[in-house]
Design a protein around this motif. Structure first.
Motif, PDB file in Angstrom:
ATOM      1  N   SER A 167      28.073  -3.667 118.439  1.00  8.94           N
ATOM      2  CA  SER A 167      26.935  -4.572 118.699  1.00  8.94           C
ATOM      3  C   SER A 167      25.573  -4.177 118.195  1.00  8.94           C
ATOM      4  O   SER A 167      24.552  -5.147 118.068  1.00  8.94           O
ATOM      5  CB  SER A 167      27.133  -5.065 120.174  1.00  8.94           C
ATOM      6  OG  SER A 167      26.557  -4.068 120.927  1.00  8.94           O
ATOM      7  N   LYS A 168      25.591  -2.951 117.708  1.00  9.48           N
ATOM      8  CA  LYS A 168      24.037  -2.581 117.323  1.00  9.48           C
ATOM      9  C   LYS A 168      24.086  -3.108 115.797  1.00  9.48           C
ATOM     10  O   LYS A 168      22.891  -3.050 115.286  1.00  9.48           O
ATOM     11  CB  LYS A 168      24.123  -0.982 117.204  1.00  9.48           C
ATOM     12  CG  LYS A 168      24.036  -0.595 118.552  1.00  9.48           C
ATOM     13  CD  LYS A 168      23.924   1.158 118.538  1.00  9.48           C
ATOM     14  CE  LYS A 168      23.679   1.848 119.839  1.00  9.48           C
ATOM     15  NZ  LYS A 168      22.583   1.395 120.723  1.00  9.48           N
ATOM     16  N   GLN A 169      25.178  -3.410 115.404  1.00  6.12           N
ATOM     17  CA  GLN A 169      25.030  -4.176 113.799  1.00  6.12           C
ATOM     18  C   GLN A 169      25.663  -5.561 113.771  1.00  6.12           C
ATOM     19  O   GLN A 169      25.640  -6.078 112.645  1.00  6.12           O
ATOM     20  CB  GLN A 169      25.876  -3.150 112.920  1.00  6.12           C
ATOM     21  CG  GLN A 169      25.291  -1.791 113.035  1.00  6.12           C
ATOM     22  CD  GLN A 169      26.264  -0.838 111.957  1.00  6.12           C
ATOM     23  OE1 GLN A 169      26.345  -1.235 111.038  1.00  6.12           O
ATOM     24  NE2 GLN A 169      26.780   0.196 112.696  1.00  6.12           N
ATOM     25  N   LEU A 170      26.263  -5.883 114.973  1.00  9.85           N
ATOM     26  CA  LEU A 170      26.995  -7.418 114.769  1.00  9.85           C
ATOM     27  C   LEU A 170      26.427  -8.069 116.168  1.00  9.85           C
ATOM     28  O   LEU A 170      26.235  -7.436 116.945  1.00  9.85           O
ATOM     29  CB  LEU A 170      28.476  -7.050 114.796  1.00  9.85           C
ATOM     30  CG  LEU A 170      29.088  -6.393 113.503  1.00  9.85           C
ATOM     31  CD1 LEU A 170      30.472  -6.038 114.180  1.00  9.85           C
ATOM     32  CD2 LEU A 170      29.045  -7.485 112.552  1.00  9.85           C
ATOM     33  N   ARG A 171      26.585  -9.598 115.964  1.00 11.69           N
ATOM     34  CA  ARG A 171      26.588 -10.303 117.186  1.00 11.69           C
ATOM     35  C   ARG A 171      27.654  -9.732 118.196  1.00 11.69           C
ATOM     36  O   ARG A 171      28.706  -9.188 117.847  1.00 11.69           O
ATOM     37  CB  ARG A 171      26.892 -11.640 116.876  1.00 11.69           C
ATOM     38  CG  ARG A 171      25.654 -12.330 116.006  1.00 11.69           C
ATOM     39  CD  ARG A 171      26.347 -13.803 115.532  1.00 11.69           C
ATOM     40  NE  ARG A 171      27.503 -13.693 114.876  1.00 11.69           N
ATOM     41  CZ  ARG A 171      28.249 -14.809 114.831  1.00 11.69           C
ATOM     42  NH1 ARG A 171      27.974 -16.118 115.249  1.00 11.69           N
ATOM     43  NH2 ARG A 171      29.507 -14.591 114.266  1.00 11.69           N
ATOM     44  N   VAL A 172      27.394  -9.724 119.549  1.00 14.40           N
ATOM     45  CA  VAL A 172      28.102  -9.257 120.665  1.00 14.40           C
ATOM     46  C   VAL A 172      29.242  -9.916 120.427  1.00 14.40           C
ATOM     47  O   VAL A 172      30.564  -9.410 120.573  1.00 14.40           O
ATOM     48  CB  VAL A 172      27.653  -9.277 121.879  1.00 14.40           C
ATOM     49  CG1 VAL A 172      27.460 -10.921 122.383  1.00 14.40           C
ATOM     50  CG2 VAL A 172      28.214  -8.430 122.982  1.00 14.40           C
ATOM     51  N   ILE A 173      29.783 -11.051 120.063  1.00  8.45           N
ATOM     52  CA  ILE A 173      30.964 -11.929 120.024  1.00  8.45           C
ATOM     53  C   ILE A 173      31.647 -11.009 119.014  1.00  8.45           C
ATOM     54  O   ILE A 173      32.979 -10.990 118.920  1.00  8.45           O
ATOM     55  CB  ILE A 173      30.687 -13.226 119.891  1.00  8.45           C
ATOM     56  CG1 ILE A 173      30.160 -14.166 120.957  1.00  8.45           C
ATOM     57  CG2 ILE A 173      31.977 -14.034 119.504  1.00  8.45           C
ATOM     58  CD1 ILE A 173      30.799 -13.765 122.506  1.00  8.45           C
ATOM     59  N   ASP A 174      31.302 -10.789 117.935  1.00  6.04           N
ATOM     60  CA  ASP A 174      31.957 -10.253 116.770  1.00  6.04           C
ATOM     61  C   ASP A 174      32.333  -8.765 117.328  1.00  6.04           C
ATOM     62  O   ASP A 174      33.572  -8.512 116.990  1.00  6.04           O
ATOM     63  CB  ASP A 174      31.044 -10.191 115.500  1.00  6.04           C
ATOM     64  CG  ASP A 174      30.771 -11.836 114.781  1.00  6.04           C
ATOM     65  OD1 ASP A 174      31.416 -12.553 115.023  1.00  6.04           O
ATOM     66  OD2 ASP A 174      29.724 -11.830 114.806  1.00  6.04           O
ATOM     67  N   ALA A 175      31.512  -8.062 117.823  1.00  7.13           N
ATOM     68  CA  ALA A 175      31.751  -6.718 118.365  1.00  7.13           C
ATOM     69  C   ALA A 175      32.892  -6.789 119.228  1.00  7.13           C
ATOM     70  O   ALA A 175      33.840  -5.911 119.122  1.00  7.13           O
ATOM     71  CB  ALA A 175      30.479  -6.105 118.942  1.00  7.13           C
ATOM     72  N   ILE A 176      32.961  -7.829 120.220  1.00  2.75           N
ATOM     73  CA  ILE A 176      34.017  -7.826 121.028  1.00  2.75           C
ATOM     74  C   ILE A 176      35.296  -7.997 120.373  1.00  2.75           C
ATOM     75  O   ILE A 176      36.346  -7.527 120.861  1.00  2.75           O
ATOM     76  CB  ILE A 176      33.672  -8.702 122.467  1.00  2.75           C
ATOM     77  CG1 ILE A 176      32.528  -8.429 123.220  1.00  2.75           C
ATOM     78  CG2 ILE A 176      35.010  -8.941 123.011  1.00  2.75           C
ATOM     79  CD1 ILE A 176      32.230  -9.377 124.032  1.00  2.75           C
ATOM     80  N   THR A 177      35.331  -9.232 119.137  1.00  2.00           N
ATOM     81  CA  THR A 177      36.558  -9.229 118.853  1.00  2.00           C
ATOM     82  C   THR A 177      37.013  -7.954 118.064  1.00  2.00           C
ATOM     83  O   THR A 177      38.439  -7.921 118.148  1.00  2.00           O
ATOM     84  CB  THR A 177      36.025 -10.570 117.669  1.00  2.00           C
ATOM     85  OG1 THR A 177      35.664 -11.543 118.366  1.00  2.00           O
ATOM     86  CG2 THR A 177      37.443 -10.929 116.937  1.00  2.00           C
ATOM     87  N   ILE A 178      36.232  -7.247 117.244  1.00  2.00           N
ATOM     88  CA  ILE A 178      36.658  -6.234 116.443  1.00  2.00           C
ATOM     89  C   ILE A 178      37.138  -5.076 117.647  1.00  2.00           C
ATOM     90  O   ILE A 178      38.238  -4.511 117.324  1.00  2.00           O
ATOM     91  CB  ILE A 178      35.637  -5.834 115.566  1.00  2.00           C
ATOM     92  CG1 ILE A 178      35.540  -6.860 114.526  1.00  2.00           C
ATOM     93  CG2 ILE A 178      35.913  -4.344 115.229  1.00  2.00           C
ATOM     94  CD1 ILE A 178      34.188  -6.710 113.720  1.00  2.00           C
TER      95      ILE A 178
END
Length: 102
Positions: free
Chosen positions: A79-90
């Motif tokens: 999530s330092k580089q992505l939206r939190v939703i995208d970070a959670i998904t990955i």
């Protein structure tokens, strides 16, 4: 392979699904593709002498990871580089990939 992601914010729980659409590799190194919420990710994960890493080339993302199953820490790093939703998904997909290795 489908999986479920969750995010709790302000006592509200949000759930969504993701799908790993392709996978190849081993526990030491693998890459996979996933789709969720209208986004596509090509993820490469692996181990090196000091830990784990993830790269998401189509999003210009790369970072260190904790154990593949540690979604909290991995989400924080991504999530330092992505939206939190995208970070959670990955991070959730990485945890699911770990399950393939037993």
């Amino acid at each position: 392979m489908e999986f479920v992601c969750t995010h709790k914010k302000d006592n509200k729980l949000t759930r969504w699904t993701g799908e790993i659409t392709s996978f190849k590799g081993s526990e030491r190194w693998c890459e996979f593709e996933l789709q969720s919420r209208g986004s596509y990710y090509h993820v490469i994960i692996g181990k090196h002498d000091y830990g784990h890493y993830a790269c998401v080339p189509n999003w210009d993302v790369g970072c260190e990871l904790a154990d593949y199953a540690d979604t909290f820490w991995n989400t924080e790093r991504l999530s330092k580089q992505l939206r939190v939703i995208d970070a959670i998904t990955i991070a959730t997909a990485i945890r699911e990939i770990k399950g393939l290795f037993g």
